[in-house]
Design a protein around this motif. Structure first.
Motif, PDB file in Angstrom:
ATOM      1  N   GLN A  38       0.751  -1.350   0.124  1.00 13.26           N
ATOM      2  CA  GLN A  38       0.074  -0.091   0.007  1.00 13.26           C
ATOM      3  C   GLN A  38       0.857   1.179   0.132  1.00 13.26           C
ATOM      4  N   LEU A  39       0.384   2.211  -0.595  1.00 10.58           N
ATOM      5  CA  LEU A  39       1.010   3.576  -0.681  1.00 10.58           C
ATOM      6  C   LEU A  39      -0.102   4.771  -0.037  1.00 10.58           C
ATOM      7  N   ILE A  40       0.579   5.315   0.663  1.00  5.46           N
ATOM      8  CA  ILE A  40      -0.271   6.395   1.481  1.00  5.46           C
ATOM      9  C   ILE A  40       0.352   7.616   0.853  1.00  5.46           C
ATOM     10  N   TYR A  41      -0.394   8.713   0.334  1.00 10.10           N
ATOM     11  CA  TYR A  41       0.398   9.766  -0.288  1.00 10.10           C
ATOM     12  C   TYR A  41       0.022  11.037   0.507  1.00 10.10           C
ATOM     13  N   TYR A  42       0.996  11.917   0.687  1.00 10.91           N
ATOM     14  CA  TYR A  42       0.830  13.145   1.346  1.00 10.91           C
ATOM     15  C   TYR A  42       1.191  14.446   0.708  1.00 10.91           C
ATOM     16  N   GLY A  75      -1.749  17.382   3.949  1.00 13.15           N
ATOM     17  CA  GLY A  75      -2.004  16.068   4.816  1.00 13.15           C
ATOM     18  C   GLY A  75      -2.431  14.822   3.606  1.00 13.15           C
ATOM     19  N   GLU A  76      -2.996  14.082   4.516  1.00 18.69           N
ATOM     20  CA  GLU A  76      -2.994  12.757   3.595  1.00 18.69           C
ATOM     21  C   GLU A  76      -4.132  12.993   2.489  1.00 18.69           C
ATOM     22  N   MET A  77      -3.648  12.562   1.094  1.00 15.00           N
ATOM     23  CA  MET A  77      -4.263  13.056  -0.107  1.00 15.00           C
ATOM     24  C   MET A  77      -5.083  11.787  -0.747  1.00 15.00           C
TER      25      MET A  77
END
Length: 108
Positions: free
Chosen positions: A63-67, A71-73
């Motif tokens: 999983q990728l969590i983009y910022y 904030g988180e996008m």
């Protein structure tokens, strides 16, 4: 197969083609990645996107969590056996960064 190396190399190619730099730090099984833009003197001008990359090498998933600054996008999951999920990651990153910056003179 080393999924981490595969993903990082593909993301790096996309980022470099768009004339940004790509930095990452591998700590505690989680990759912290930043795409940076430099000014003409080489100093960091901005960080258009950063992300956490979590990979399960055994299952071939992650999983990728983009910022961004606000904030988180976004979040995206991938499965190495489904190439569309990898393509979606690269397409998303390219979309956030936009087209390459070119030094173009005045039009004739």
């Amino acid at each position: 197969m080393n999924i981490k190396k595969l993903l990082l190399s593909q993301i790096e190619k996309v980022v470099f083609d768009l004339r940004y730099d790509f930095l990452y730090e591998d700590e505690y099984g989680e990759l912290l990645c930043q795409v940076i833009q430099r000014d003409s003197s080489g100093s960091i001008e901005s960080t258009p996107i950063s992300f956490h990359l979590r990979i399960n090498e055994e299952k071939g998933t992650g999983q990728l969590i983009y910022y961004q600054a606000q904030g988180e996008m976004n979040r995206q999951s991938f499965d190495i056996e489904n190439p569309d999920t990898i393509l979606a990651i690269l397409t998303f990153i390219a979309g956030v960064l936009g087209s390459p910056k070119k030094n173009v003179g005045p039009e004739s």
